[in-house]
Scaffold this active site. Sequence first.
Site, PDB file in Angstrom:
ATOM      1  N   SER A  89      58.927  26.841  80.893  1.00 55.13           N
ATOM      2  CA  SER A  89      59.575  27.293  79.661  1.00 55.13           C
ATOM      3  C   SER A  89      61.040  27.657  79.800  1.00 55.13           C
ATOM      4  O   SER A  89      61.646  28.112  78.829  1.00 55.13           O
ATOM      5  CB  SER A  89      58.819  28.505  79.104  1.00 55.13           C
ATOM      6  N   SER A 130      58.086  25.853  69.816  1.00 53.17           N
ATOM      7  CA  SER A 130      59.347  26.527  70.114  1.00 53.17           C
ATOM      8  C   SER A 130      60.430  26.137  69.124  1.00 53.17           C
ATOM      9  O   SER A 130      60.471  24.998  68.643  1.00 53.17           O
ATOM     10  CB  SER A 130      59.805  26.150  71.528  1.00 53.17           C
ATOM     11  N   GLU A 132      63.238  25.512  69.984  1.00 52.36           N
ATOM     12  CA  GLU A 132      64.023  24.482  70.669  1.00 52.36           C
ATOM     13  C   GLU A 132      63.670  23.084  70.156  1.00 52.36           C
ATOM     14  O   GLU A 132      64.425  22.139  70.374  1.00 52.36           O
ATOM     15  CB  GLU A 132      63.795  24.551  72.177  1.00 52.36           C
ATOM     16  N   TYR A 154      62.868  20.304  77.649  1.00 53.08           N
ATOM     17  CA  TYR A 154      61.921  21.334  77.221  1.00 53.08           C
ATOM     18  C   TYR A 154      61.600  21.192  75.737  1.00 53.08           C
ATOM     19  O   TYR A 154      60.438  21.187  75.334  1.00 53.08           O
ATOM     20  CB  TYR A 154      62.498  22.731  77.495  1.00 53.08           C
ATOM     21  N   LYS A 158      57.943  20.220  74.087  1.00 60.15           N
ATOM     22  CA  LYS A 158      57.273  21.066  73.102  1.00 60.15           C
ATOM     23  C   LYS A 158      57.002  20.301  71.806  1.00 60.15           C
ATOM     24  O   LYS A 158      55.976  20.501  71.152  1.00 60.15           O
ATOM     25  CB  LYS A 158      58.111  22.317  72.826  1.00 60.15           C
ATOM     26  N   HIS A 184      61.996  35.331  71.564  1.00 60.07           N
ATOM     27  CA  HIS A 184      61.396  36.663  71.543  1.00 60.07           C
ATOM     28  C   HIS A 184      61.445  37.239  72.949  1.00 60.07           C
ATOM     29  O   HIS A 184      61.107  36.585  73.912  1.00 60.07           O
ATOM     30  CB  HIS A 184      59.979  36.629  70.981  1.00 60.07           C
ATOM     31  N   ARG A 189      60.402  40.139  80.023  1.00 64.84           N
ATOM     32  CA  ARG A 189      61.007  38.819  80.052  1.00 64.84           C
ATOM     33  C   ARG A 189      61.344  38.427  81.493  1.00 64.84           C
ATOM     34  O   ARG A 189      61.718  39.282  82.300  1.00 64.84           O
ATOM     35  CB  ARG A 189      62.287  38.832  79.209  1.00 64.84           C
TER      36      ARG A 189
END
Length: 329
Positions: A89, A130, A132, A154, A158, A184, A189
């Site tokens: 990710s 996502s 993205e 990525y 997704k 988020h 994280r």
Amino acid sequence: MQDRKKALITGITGQDGSYLAEFLLEKGYEVHGIVRRVALEDSEHRLWRIQSILDRLHIHAGSLESYASLFNVVQTIRPDECYHLAAQSYVSYSFEDEFSTLNTNVNGTHYLLSSIKNIAPECKVYFAGSSEMFGNAAQSPQNEDTPFNPRSAYGISKLAGYHLTKNYREAHGLFAVSGILFNHESPRRGFEFVTRKITRAVARIKAGMERKLRLGNLQAKRDWGYAADYVSAMWLMLQQSTPHDYVIATGITHSVEEFVELAFFYAGLRWKNHVVIDEALFRPAEIHTLVGDCRRASTVLKWKPTIEFEQLVEMMVQSDLEAVQKGKR
């Protein structure tokens, strides 16, 4: 007494997985998680986010890269709900190793969906999409009908997972949904993500352990929310009578520079004295602004974020300040 619902979480050791596991335990679920075998061999470091609840979880060794291992786990558990959160990710890494990102994220999703279709077709499936996937979208804010335009391996991986999930819903009748989650964050994280890179550096600079923080594009804007808020939206999606995809976001953007300025402020520091711009850290294909329109989630799921941007940044800074003081980071 009715049996407890069984939930399977891939990526249970990550930020979202750990918050989701806690959330589902509070709801009375029997919670199962898939982790890589190497994590079981180094549980202190690799399972740190779920250490406090580990004795209440059912952990299974498995790999997204192995259809057989996912098939066996699903066959053993026969879950009522499955939350597919595991993925490579980290967007910047996806530019460096496109092959493993696509292989893990696309094939892993396909393997899991196929296993559930064949073994537990009544299981409701959540796929972690996502923002993205939108990339440099033609419209802003972005909602469920906005055309996708991914700008990284990525984002592409997704998007493939999103379409696989949609196909299994429409072609095979699975209750399968995608949550298109915007950025988020939380004190959990990963250190490689820019928000946590910032707050950890702030704490170490405050303690005199470092002097400078190297960052890329400070003008990039993101829609940042609190991870614990977002996992409740995942659960709500699977409680509906019909499956739909949902954008989950705050609807408000902030620049990386705003995040930096606020993080240093909460530590009593001036950011311009410590931040160095490093062009090597700019993305090859930058996304300048992402902001979500979550009206469908607000209307149908009755979901809304509870933590504002300023609270989120302060929470993360305070957590890292305390950790550095205790000698943990």
